[in-house]
Design a protein around this motif. Structure first.
Motif, mmCIF file in Angstrom:
data_model
loop_
_atom_site.group_PDB
_atom_site.id
_atom_site.type_symbol
_atom_site.label_atom_id
_atom_site.label_comp_id
_atom_site.label_asym_id
_atom_site.label_seq_id
_atom_site.Cartn_x
_atom_site.Cartn_y
_atom_site.Cartn_z
ATOM 1 N N ARG A 126 52.922 18.533 -64.420
ATOM 2 C CA ARG A 126 52.315 18.954 -65.937
ATOM 3 C C ARG A 126 52.856 17.781 -66.704
ATOM 4 N NH1 ARG A 126 53.471 23.743 -66.283
ATOM 5 N NH2 ARG A 126 51.439 24.808 -66.003
ATOM 6 N N TYR A 127 51.795 17.142 -67.469
ATOM 7 C CA TYR A 127 52.073 16.182 -68.508
ATOM 8 C C TYR A 127 52.861 16.537 -69.610
ATOM 9 C CZ TYR A 127 51.149 11.879 -71.102
ATOM 10 O OH TYR A 127 51.462 10.915 -72.103
ATOM 11 N N ASN A 128 53.712 16.083 -69.821
ATOM 12 C CA ASN A 128 54.474 16.269 -71.150
ATOM 13 C C ASN A 128 54.014 15.273 -72.331
ATOM 14 O OD1 ASN A 128 56.273 16.656 -73.421
ATOM 15 N ND2 ASN A 128 57.700 17.262 -71.796
ATOM 16 N N ILE B 248 55.382 11.749 -70.027
ATOM 17 C CA ILE B 248 55.956 11.623 -68.493
ATOM 18 C C ILE B 248 55.344 12.812 -67.906
ATOM 19 C CG2 ILE B 248 57.932 10.256 -68.772
ATOM 20 C CD1 ILE B 248 59.488 12.950 -68.301
ATOM 21 N N PHE B 249 54.971 12.809 -66.466
ATOM 22 C CA PHE B 249 54.531 13.831 -65.728
ATOM 23 C C PHE B 249 55.916 14.676 -65.114
ATOM 24 C CE2 PHE B 249 50.747 11.450 -65.981
ATOM 25 C CZ PHE B 249 49.771 12.522 -65.943
ATOM 26 N N GLU B 250 55.997 15.898 -65.553
ATOM 27 C CA GLU B 250 57.043 16.596 -65.110
ATOM 28 C C GLU B 250 56.831 17.552 -63.814
ATOM 29 O OE1 GLU B 250 58.133 18.562 -68.546
ATOM 30 O OE2 GLU B 250 59.009 16.926 -69.522
ATOM 31 N N PRO B 251 57.583 17.571 -62.668
ATOM 32 C CA PRO B 251 57.412 18.398 -61.694
ATOM 33 C C PRO B 251 57.324 19.835 -62.218
ATOM 34 C CG PRO B 251 59.350 16.878 -61.216
ATOM 35 C CD PRO B 251 58.860 16.593 -62.692
ATOM 36 N N ALA B 252 56.107 20.518 -61.772
ATOM 37 C CA ALA B 252 56.113 22.075 -62.163
ATOM 38 C C ALA B 252 56.175 22.806 -60.852
ATOM 39 C CB ALA B 252 54.652 22.043 -62.555
#
Length: 440
Positions: free
Chosen positions: A259-261, A266-270
């Motif tokens: 998911r993009y923060n 950054i893209f965080e693992p979801a």
């Protein structure tokens, strides 16, 4: 992104920058023999009424229809374009009756004498116009080759992306590069060296995502952000965006989600979706569901709200190479030489409502609309060809040929589409307006 300037094609494709008949009559299924018609399965039944079933499911519950004869409520898999994620604005018809699949009616069928001349391919056919085989990269009169992009990839083209609002085309290959093409001139404007084979490539908004072994590269064309998303084990074969998540199907059978923060950029693992036993090679999103096709011959249906698997589809007998949402149907293709059409039952599960048989294994499905807004299905086969069909009739519009298998197909605006094959060749095609039938 580090770009190496690279010259290319003198040809142009300026157009890029600009931008079934159902069954006749009524019949009572209760009077039918409950066997499925063999000729209907082969797409050749011309009996009406036919004493056998023209479907692979029992008739839908008639109570789903309103008393005034209206269609049942649509269990949509897609947006208003008909194809999930397709940018076209026109809406496709809502074909609720499963018997419309495979019914060619009065539609044209391309004459099946289309075999490519091997000597013409090599440039030394001496028969010329008198040759009994095709001296063309396509058959049928509904589309034509606009140009081919020269000076390109050295190995299989595995991904094609046309970002919305951009005048650039991006192609990825197993030669470990992404090439950037100018849509005005058809020239290669740059090469991005990745250090790993490209397994897939998609675009969403300003982002381009490229899957390579053990990594997903994410580039933002507006901010020039260059991110690396770690986590995959092995090659990344498929990606899709849905419910504000980026999903990636990997070689080790998992589906990873990020998911993009916006606050941290950054893209965080979801999440990590586990359930398949072999590599996940195809993904599509529709109707708040994620559909995944795998080398384990199955399709899994995931609820996007809780990321739980709600159904496993086991109709195929070989690798599920491609999945596609169209209207209220899920289409899947496999190396078992079939395209299966899945529809929701009254209890909400998916079951096969039609099976289309091909002579060869199928590699890729792509949905688009012709210049009149009619839905088309492009099916890449492992005999180095692409079949183009009308939906839902599966009447054939024509074929595209290549020296090697076509692994990447991408629809574009205004009836354009792109193909990339095993030799590294990228071609640009366009649909042609149908000629009116002369009055008799």
């Amino acid at each position: 992104m580090d770009l190496d300037a690279h010259g290319g094609n003198k040809g142009v494709f300026h157009r890029l920058s600009g931008g079934g008949g159902g069954p006749r009559g009524n019949h009572n299924d209760s009077n039918k023999n409950q066997k499925v018609c063999f000729h209907w399965r082969a797409g050749k039944c011309n009996r009406f009424p036919c004493p056998f079933l023209h479907r692979e499911l029992p008739p839908p519950n008639s109570s789903a229809s309103a008393s005034n004869g209206s269609h049942p409520a649509k269990r949509g898999f897609s947006n208003d374009s008909g194809f999930s994620g397709h940018p076209a604005a026109r809406r496709t018809p809502n074909f609720n009756s499963s018997s419309t699949w495979g019914r060619t009616g009065n539609n044209r069928v391309v004459k099946k004498t289309d075999k490519l001349c091997n000597y013409w391919i090599q440039g030394n056919c001496t028969f010329g116009e008198g040759c009994r085989y095709l001296h063309s990269w396509s058959s049928g009169d509904s589309f034509s080759l606009l140009t081919q992009l020269e000076g390109g990839h050295q190995k299989v083209v595995s991904g094609i992306a046309l970002p919305s609002g951009s005048d650039k085309l991006y192609t990825g290959s197993q030669d470990e590069t992404v090439r950037i093409w100018d849509c005005q001139s058809g020239q290669c404007m740059g090469v991005i060296n990745l250090g790993g084979e490209v397994g897939c490539m998609i675009t969403e908004g300003p982002w381009i995502f490229v899957g390579i072994p053990n990594l997903v590269k994410a580039w933002n064309l507006q901010t020039n952000a260059d991110l690396s998303l770690s986590g995959p084990v092995g090659q990344v074969y498929a990606m899709v965006v849905g419910s504000d998540l980026l999903f990636a199907g990997t070689q080790d059978s998992e589906i990873l989600a990020w998911r993009y923060n916006a606050a941290t950029s950054i893209f965080e693992p979801a999440a990590s979706l586990k359930g398949h036993s072999l590599a996940v090679v195809s993904l599509v999103v529709g109707a708040n569901r994620l559909f995944s096709g795998s080398m384990d011959n199955s399709i899994k249906v995931w609820n996007l709200e809780n990321l739980q698997c709600v159904q496993t589809l086991t109709g195929h007998t070989s690798v599920v190479m491609s999945v596609l949402c169209w209207d209220q149907f899920l289409l899947s293709s496999s190396l078992d030489k079939t395209i299966k059409v899945w529809a929701a039952t009254e209890r909400g599960d998916l079951e096969v409502t039609y099976t289309h048989q091909e002579e060869h294994g199928l590699l890729k499905l792509c949905g688009m609309h012709d210049l009149e807004g009619k839905p088309l299905l492009l099916c890449s086969c492992n005999d180095n060809s692409v079949r183009i069909y009308d939906l839902p009739s599966f009447s054939e519009r024509g074929k595209i040929f290549s020296k090697q298998e076509i692994r990447a197909i991408q629809a574009g605006p205004g009836g354009l589409f792109f193909t990339g094959d095993g030799t590294g060749q990228v071609r640009v095609w366009n649909c042609k307006a149908e000629q009116p039938t002369p009055a008799t």
